[in-house]
Design a protein around this motif. Structure first.
Motif, PDB file in Angstrom:
ATOM      1  N   GLU A  45      10.621  -2.780  -2.054  1.00  0.00           N
ATOM      2  CA  GLU A  45      10.071  -3.439  -0.917  1.00  0.00           C
ATOM      3  C   GLU A  45       8.446  -3.788  -0.845  1.00  0.00           C
ATOM      4  OE1 GLU A  45      11.424  -1.405   2.654  1.00  0.00           O
ATOM      5  OE2 GLU A  45      13.226  -1.151   1.991  1.00  0.00           O
ATOM      6  N   ALA A  46       8.238  -4.763  -0.290  1.00  0.00           N
ATOM      7  CA  ALA A  46       6.712  -5.153  -0.176  1.00  0.00           C
ATOM      8  C   ALA A  46       6.301  -5.742   1.055  1.00  0.00           C
ATOM      9  CB  ALA A  46       6.238  -5.944  -1.410  1.00  0.00           C
ATOM     10  N   GLN A  47       5.320  -5.518   1.679  1.00  0.00           N
ATOM     11  CA  GLN A  47       4.933  -6.101   3.036  1.00  0.00           C
ATOM     12  C   GLN A  47       3.344  -5.912   2.987  1.00  0.00           C
ATOM     13  OE1 GLN A  47       5.824  -3.758   6.644  1.00  0.00           O
ATOM     14  NE2 GLN A  47       4.459  -4.870   7.663  1.00  0.00           N
ATOM     15  N   GLY A  48       2.757  -7.173   3.264  1.00  0.00           N
ATOM     16  CA  GLY A  48       1.423  -7.510   2.900  1.00  0.00           C
ATOM     17  C   GLY A  48       0.992  -7.670   1.584  1.00  0.00           C
ATOM     18  N   GLN A  49      -0.198  -7.211   1.072  1.00  0.00           N
ATOM     19  CA  GLN A  49      -0.757  -7.244  -0.179  1.00  0.00           C
ATOM     20  C   GLN A  49      -0.382  -6.094  -1.099  1.00  0.00           C
ATOM     21  OE1 GLN A  49      -4.905  -7.129  -0.588  1.00  0.00           O
ATOM     22  NE2 GLN A  49      -4.976  -8.592  -2.057  1.00  0.00           N
ATOM     23  N   SER A  64       5.684  -9.021  -6.487  1.00  0.00           N
ATOM     24  CA  SER A  64       6.624  -9.157  -5.315  1.00  0.00           C
ATOM     25  C   SER A  64       7.834  -8.360  -5.784  1.00  0.00           C
ATOM     26  CB  SER A  64       7.010 -10.552  -5.154  1.00  0.00           C
ATOM     27  OG  SER A  64       7.387 -11.137  -6.513  1.00  0.00           O
ATOM     28  N   THR A  77      -2.063  -1.231  -2.567  1.00  0.00           N
ATOM     29  CA  THR A  77      -1.845  -1.913  -1.333  1.00  0.00           C
ATOM     30  C   THR A  77      -2.995  -2.218  -0.413  1.00  0.00           C
ATOM     31  OG1 THR A  77      -1.363   0.297  -0.075  1.00  0.00           O
ATOM     32  CG2 THR A  77       0.538  -0.963  -1.156  1.00  0.00           C
ATOM     33  N   SER A  81      -0.454  -2.972   4.792  1.00  0.00           N
ATOM     34  CA  SER A  81       0.388  -3.373   3.609  1.00  0.00           C
ATOM     35  C   SER A  81       1.144  -2.183   3.201  1.00  0.00           C
ATOM     36  CB  SER A  81      -0.373  -3.955   2.632  1.00  0.00           C
ATOM     37  OG  SER A  81      -0.872  -5.277   2.851  1.00  0.00           O
ATOM     38  N   LYS A  82       2.224  -2.209   2.732  1.00  0.00           N
ATOM     39  CA  LYS A  82       2.909  -0.987   2.076  1.00  0.00           C
ATOM     40  C   LYS A  82       3.897  -1.597   1.145  1.00  0.00           C
ATOM     41  CE  LYS A  82       6.479  -0.983   5.957  1.00  0.00           C
ATOM     42  NZ  LYS A  82       6.989  -0.002   6.869  1.00  0.00           N
ATOM     43  N   ALA A  83       4.446  -0.504   0.402  1.00  0.00           N
ATOM     44  CA  ALA A  83       5.279  -0.940  -0.746  1.00  0.00           C
ATOM     45  C   ALA A  83       6.254   0.351  -0.965  1.00  0.00           C
ATOM     46  CB  ALA A  83       4.604  -1.118  -1.917  1.00  0.00           C
ATOM     47  N   GLU A  94       6.943   5.679  -1.023  1.00  0.00           N
ATOM     48  CA  GLU A  94       6.526   4.647  -0.121  1.00  0.00           C
ATOM     49  C   GLU A  94       5.031   4.892   0.035  1.00  0.00           C
ATOM     50  OE1 GLU A  94       6.736   2.878   4.332  1.00  0.00           O
ATOM     51  OE2 GLU A  94       8.681   4.135   3.558  1.00  0.00           O
ATOM     52  N   GLU A  97      -0.841   1.685   3.640  1.00  0.00           N
ATOM     53  CA  GLU A  97      -1.828   0.671   3.563  1.00  0.00           C
ATOM     54  C   GLU A  97      -3.107   1.285   2.837  1.00  0.00           C
ATOM     55  OE1 GLU A  97      -4.100  -0.729   7.002  1.00  0.00           O
ATOM     56  OE2 GLU A  97      -3.551   1.088   7.897  1.00  0.00           O
TER      57      GLU A  97
END
Length: 112
Positions: A45-49, A64, A77, A81-83, A94, A97
């Motif tokens: 999962e990826a959100q933001g940068q 991505s 990140t 953002s988070k990954a 996880e 940011e």
């Protein structure tokens, strides 16, 4: 005087173009090299940068979902953002940011 000014501008432009070409070559060369071994983690999962770089490379690249990570890769990140990264054997990590980690295999884990 005017001729000298144009010569300086021309030489600077040529120098800048050569420098840009060399930097582009260095930047793209590392991305075209096949990786040795098997990936040890994957971006779930990826959100933001979310960015990654190889262990011995300075340049960061956006990544991505489904991006594969190898031993020594770094993941970062950005703001807000988070990954979520899945390692061999199903362990999830996880990253919040403004964080950075280095991917390292855990001894005794099975393949994805």
């Amino acid at each position: 005087m005017v001729k000298s000014k144009y010569t300086t501008i021309l030489l600077f432009s040529v120098w800048l173009a050569l420098l840009t070409g060399v930097l582009y070559f260095i930047w793209t060369e590392d991305r075209q090299q096949p990786r040795e071994g098997k990936p040890i983690a994957i971006l779930k999962e990826a959100q933001g940068q979310v960015q990654s770089r190889l262990e011995d490379v300075v340049v960061w690249s956006d990544v991505s979902v489904h991006h594969e990570f190898f031993e020594g890769d770094r993941v970062a990140t950005g703001r807000m953002s988070k990954a979520k990264i899945e390692f061999l054997g199903g362990r999830l990590v996880e990253i919040g940011e403004n964080s950075q980690i280095q991917i390292t295999a855990i001894q005794g884990e099975s393949n994805l």
